[in-house]
Design a protein around this motif. Structure first.
Motif, mmCIF file in Angstrom:
data_model
loop_
_atom_site.group_PDB
_atom_site.id
_atom_site.type_symbol
_atom_site.label_atom_id
_atom_site.label_comp_id
_atom_site.label_asym_id
_atom_site.label_seq_id
_atom_site.Cartn_x
_atom_site.Cartn_y
_atom_site.Cartn_z
ATOM 1 N N CYS A 27 0.850 -1.195 0.000
ATOM 2 C CA CYS A 27 0.000 0.000 0.000
ATOM 3 C C CYS A 27 0.891 1.252 0.000
ATOM 4 O O CYS A 27 0.727 2.153 0.820
ATOM 5 C CB CYS A 27 -0.882 -0.043 1.237
ATOM 6 S SG CYS A 27 -2.288 1.007 1.155
ATOM 7 N N ALA A 28 1.872 1.241 -0.890
ATOM 8 C CA ALA A 28 2.859 2.317 -0.910
ATOM 9 C C ALA A 28 3.205 2.715 -2.342
ATOM 10 O O ALA A 28 3.064 1.907 -3.265
ATOM 11 C CB ALA A 28 4.126 1.868 -0.186
ATOM 12 N N VAL A 29 3.625 3.956 -2.493
ATOM 13 C CA VAL A 29 4.037 4.443 -3.816
ATOM 14 C C VAL A 29 5.388 5.147 -3.689
ATOM 15 O O VAL A 29 5.747 5.637 -2.621
ATOM 16 C CB VAL A 29 3.003 5.437 -4.414
ATOM 17 C CG1 VAL A 29 1.675 4.749 -4.654
ATOM 18 C CG2 VAL A 29 2.825 6.673 -3.526
ATOM 19 N N SER A 30 6.122 5.182 -4.802
ATOM 20 C CA SER A 30 7.319 6.020 -4.822
ATOM 21 C C SER A 30 7.126 7.121 -5.860
ATOM 22 O O SER A 30 6.306 6.994 -6.774
ATOM 23 C CB SER A 30 8.577 5.198 -5.104
ATOM 24 O OG SER A 30 8.518 4.629 -6.387
ATOM 25 N N LEU A 31 7.867 8.196 -5.678
ATOM 26 C CA LEU A 31 7.702 9.402 -6.497
ATOM 27 C C LEU A 31 9.043 9.793 -7.108
ATOM 28 O O LEU A 31 10.099 9.356 -6.636
ATOM 29 C CB LEU A 31 7.215 10.566 -5.617
ATOM 30 C CG LEU A 31 6.049 10.276 -4.660
ATOM 31 C CD1 LEU A 31 5.775 11.495 -3.792
ATOM 32 C CD2 LEU A 31 4.804 9.896 -5.452
ATOM 33 N N ASP A 32 8.993 10.629 -8.145
ATOM 34 C CA ASP A 32 10.263 11.076 -8.732
ATOM 35 C C ASP A 32 10.948 12.122 -7.849
ATOM 36 O O ASP A 32 12.157 12.329 -7.944
ATOM 37 C CB ASP A 32 10.051 11.612 -10.164
ATOM 38 C CG ASP A 32 9.197 12.865 -10.198
ATOM 39 O OD1 ASP A 32 8.402 13.085 -9.245
ATOM 40 O OD2 ASP A 32 9.312 13.630 -11.172
ATOM 41 N N ARG A 33 10.158 12.798 -7.002
ATOM 42 C CA ARG A 33 10.728 13.800 -6.091
ATOM 43 C C ARG A 33 9.843 13.898 -4.855
ATOM 44 O O ARG A 33 8.643 13.620 -4.931
ATOM 45 C CB ARG A 33 10.862 15.163 -6.797
ATOM 46 C CG ARG A 33 9.554 15.717 -7.315
ATOM 47 C CD ARG A 33 9.715 16.564 -8.576
ATOM 48 N NE ARG A 33 10.450 17.771 -8.360
ATOM 49 C CZ ARG A 33 9.905 18.954 -8.057
ATOM 50 N NH1 ARG A 33 8.589 19.086 -7.942
ATOM 51 N NH2 ARG A 33 10.667 20.010 -7.878
ATOM 52 N N THR A 34 10.412 14.306 -3.749
ATOM 53 C CA THR A 34 9.604 14.427 -2.531
ATOM 54 C C THR A 34 10.233 15.414 -1.564
ATOM 55 O O THR A 34 11.448 15.642 -1.605
ATOM 56 C CB THR A 34 9.460 13.059 -1.817
ATOM 57 O OG1 THR A 34 8.484 13.170 -0.784
ATOM 58 C CG2 THR A 34 10.776 12.595 -1.199
ATOM 59 N N SER A 35 9.398 16.007 -0.711
ATOM 60 C CA SER A 35 9.961 16.802 0.381
ATOM 61 C C SER A 35 9.742 16.101 1.732
ATOM 62 O O SER A 35 10.072 16.646 2.777
ATOM 63 C CB SER A 35 9.384 18.217 0.407
ATOM 64 O OG SER A 35 8.033 18.194 0.754
ATOM 65 N N PHE A 36 9.197 14.889 1.708
ATOM 66 C CA PHE A 36 9.024 14.118 2.947
ATOM 67 C C PHE A 36 10.379 13.602 3.438
ATOM 68 O O PHE A 36 11.105 12.936 2.706
ATOM 69 C CB PHE A 36 8.105 12.917 2.715
ATOM 70 C CG PHE A 36 6.644 13.243 2.764
ATOM 71 C CD1 PHE A 36 5.961 13.264 3.972
ATOM 72 C CD2 PHE A 36 5.948 13.551 1.601
ATOM 73 C CE1 PHE A 36 4.608 13.563 4.024
ATOM 74 C CE2 PHE A 36 4.586 13.865 1.644
ATOM 75 C CZ PHE A 36 3.916 13.869 2.855
ATOM 76 N N TYR A 37 10.687 13.881 4.689
ATOM 77 C CA TYR A 37 11.912 13.343 5.303
ATOM 78 C C TYR A 37 11.609 11.933 5.798
ATOM 79 O O TYR A 37 10.654 11.728 6.553
ATOM 80 C CB TYR A 37 12.359 14.251 6.463
ATOM 81 C CG TYR A 37 13.645 13.792 7.109
ATOM 82 C CD1 TYR A 37 14.831 13.850 6.401
ATOM 83 C CD2 TYR A 37 13.672 13.308 8.415
ATOM 84 C CE1 TYR A 37 16.029 13.420 6.984
ATOM 85 C CE2 TYR A 37 14.857 12.878 8.995
ATOM 86 C CZ TYR A 37 16.024 12.940 8.279
ATOM 87 O OH TYR A 37 17.198 12.518 8.841
ATOM 88 N N PRO A 38 12.409 10.942 5.408
ATOM 89 C CA PRO A 38 12.070 9.557 5.742
ATOM 90 C C PRO A 38 12.404 9.153 7.170
ATOM 91 O O PRO A 38 12.024 8.068 7.607
ATOM 92 C CB PRO A 38 12.936 8.750 4.760
ATOM 93 C CG PRO A 38 14.096 9.628 4.443
ATOM 94 C CD PRO A 38 13.600 11.045 4.538
ATOM 95 N N GLY A 39 13.116 10.006 7.901
ATOM 96 C CA GLY A 39 13.586 9.645 9.239
ATOM 97 C C GLY A 39 15.026 9.201 9.167
ATOM 98 O O GLY A 39 15.492 8.714 8.133
ATOM 99 N N GLY A 40 15.749 9.399 10.263
ATOM 100 C CA GLY A 40 17.158 9.013 10.308
ATOM 101 C C GLY A 40 17.981 10.046 11.048
ATOM 102 O O GLY A 40 17.567 11.208 11.168
ATOM 103 N N GLY A 41 19.126 9.603 11.599
ATOM 104 C CA GLY A 41 19.999 10.506 12.337
ATOM 105 C C GLY A 41 19.325 11.073 13.584
ATOM 106 O O GLY A 41 19.642 12.180 14.013
ATOM 107 N N GLY A 42 18.398 10.315 14.156
ATOM 108 C CA GLY A 42 17.700 10.768 15.353
ATOM 109 C C GLY A 42 16.445 11.579 15.078
ATOM 110 O O GLY A 42 15.651 11.826 15.972
ATOM 111 N N GLN A 43 16.271 12.014 13.820
ATOM 112 C CA GLN A 43 15.093 12.826 13.486
ATOM 113 C C GLN A 43 13.985 11.922 12.940
ATOM 114 O O GLN A 43 14.204 11.187 11.974
ATOM 115 C CB GLN A 43 15.463 13.885 12.434
ATOM 116 C CG GLN A 43 14.290 14.812 12.100
ATOM 117 C CD GLN A 43 14.630 15.850 11.019
ATOM 118 O OE1 GLN A 43 15.780 16.239 10.851
ATOM 119 N NE2 GLN A 43 13.613 16.286 10.281
ATOM 120 N N PRO A 44 12.778 11.964 13.561
ATOM 121 C CA PRO A 44 11.683 11.125 13.064
ATOM 122 C C PRO A 44 11.199 11.560 11.676
ATOM 123 O O PRO A 44 11.462 12.686 11.241
ATOM 124 C CB PRO A 44 10.575 11.307 14.101
ATOM 125 C CG PRO A 44 10.997 12.378 15.012
ATOM 126 C CD PRO A 44 12.417 12.749 14.738
#
Ligand SMILES: [Zn+2]
Length: 249
Positions: A27-44
């Motif tokens: 139930c997921a899609v990928s995009l050619d570009r995004t401004s969503f941060y996926p999480g990582g380095g302590g940042q959710p």
């Protein structure tokens, strides 16, 4: 491949993109570009919405898959798509519109920059390096290689952090070729050498005059945007490991 727009513009709240992959089972899609941060380095990760054919799906989870960033179209507790996911409505090439929850993201940007200011101050004033950290909006904790920490010292650190915020230091983002980044002495202490072999470019976050780190997260442009940092607690996590808890108002 998904272009990560937040890496160069952390203030982008909405964006247009094209659907370039569908995983119906997840139930997921990928995009050619995004401004969503996926999480990582302590940042959710960011949350927000993705509008496809006039229907807006909640986005609450993201995941890197190879060069792509999967955006999970929210499900309810029983596993059914909350907003009526029907993959027959989706096709590669569709135009989509994404919107991140900006209030939460901006709080995370302020928090993440505050964490780097804390790191920078503790390194500059006590030569203590950071060993770990975690954050949520307006709250964070960081572990340092520090022998003794006491109430009075904590207040001194807190005051020093708030002086750096008030100084209005510029925060600069750069994306450098690996070799060039590895040649910067300041980056060695933040364990840049732990970056995987395959990474050819390194993104750096510099708080001018205070701190420089290899980092993938989102930050404010100037330390004055952070607000006020309060050290709300501290704990010993071992002989040379101390944890500091902060909150931001
Ligand atoms: Zn960071």
């Amino acid at each position: 491949m998904t272009a990560l727009l937040y890496q160069t513009d952390s203030y982008l709240k909405e964006f247009d993109a094209t659907l370039n992959g569908i995983d119906a089972e997840a139930c997921a899609v990928s995009l050619d570009r995004t401004s969503f941060y996926p999480g990582g380095g302590g940042q959710p990760c960011d949350i927000g919405g993705l509008t496809i054919r006039d229907k807006t799906y909640p986005i609450e989870r993201l995941q890197k898959r190879g060069e792509d960033l999967l955006h999970f179209l929210g499900r309810d507790e029983s596993g059914y798509p909350r907003s009526g996911f029907d993959d027959s409505l989706l096709s590669v090439g569709l135009a989509v519109h994404g919107q991140i929850n900006w209030e939460r993201r901006y709080q995370l940007m302020r928090t993440h920059t505050a964490m780097h200011i804390l790191c920078g101050v503790i390194w500059r004033d006590y030569s203590a390096s950071v060993t770990g950290g975690d954050m949520e909006p307006l709250k964070g904790r960081m572990d340092f290689e520090f022998e003794t920490l006491h109430g009075e010292l904590v207040r001194v650190i807190e005051a020093a952090v708030n002086r750096e915020i008030a100084a209005g230091r510029e925060v600069r983002i750069k994306i450098l070729p690996r070799q060039q980044a590895f040649a910067i002495p300041d980056l060695i202490r933040t364990k840049i050498n732990l970056l995987p072999e395959g990474i050819s470019q390194v993104r750096t976050v510099e708080i001018v005059g205070l701190d420089l780190q290899a980092d993938g997260g989102t930050h404010v442009h100037n330390t004055s945007e952070v607000g006020l940092v309060h050290v709300v607690d501290y704990k010993s996590k071992g002989a040379i490991n101390k944890r500091i808890y902060i909150e931001i108002t």
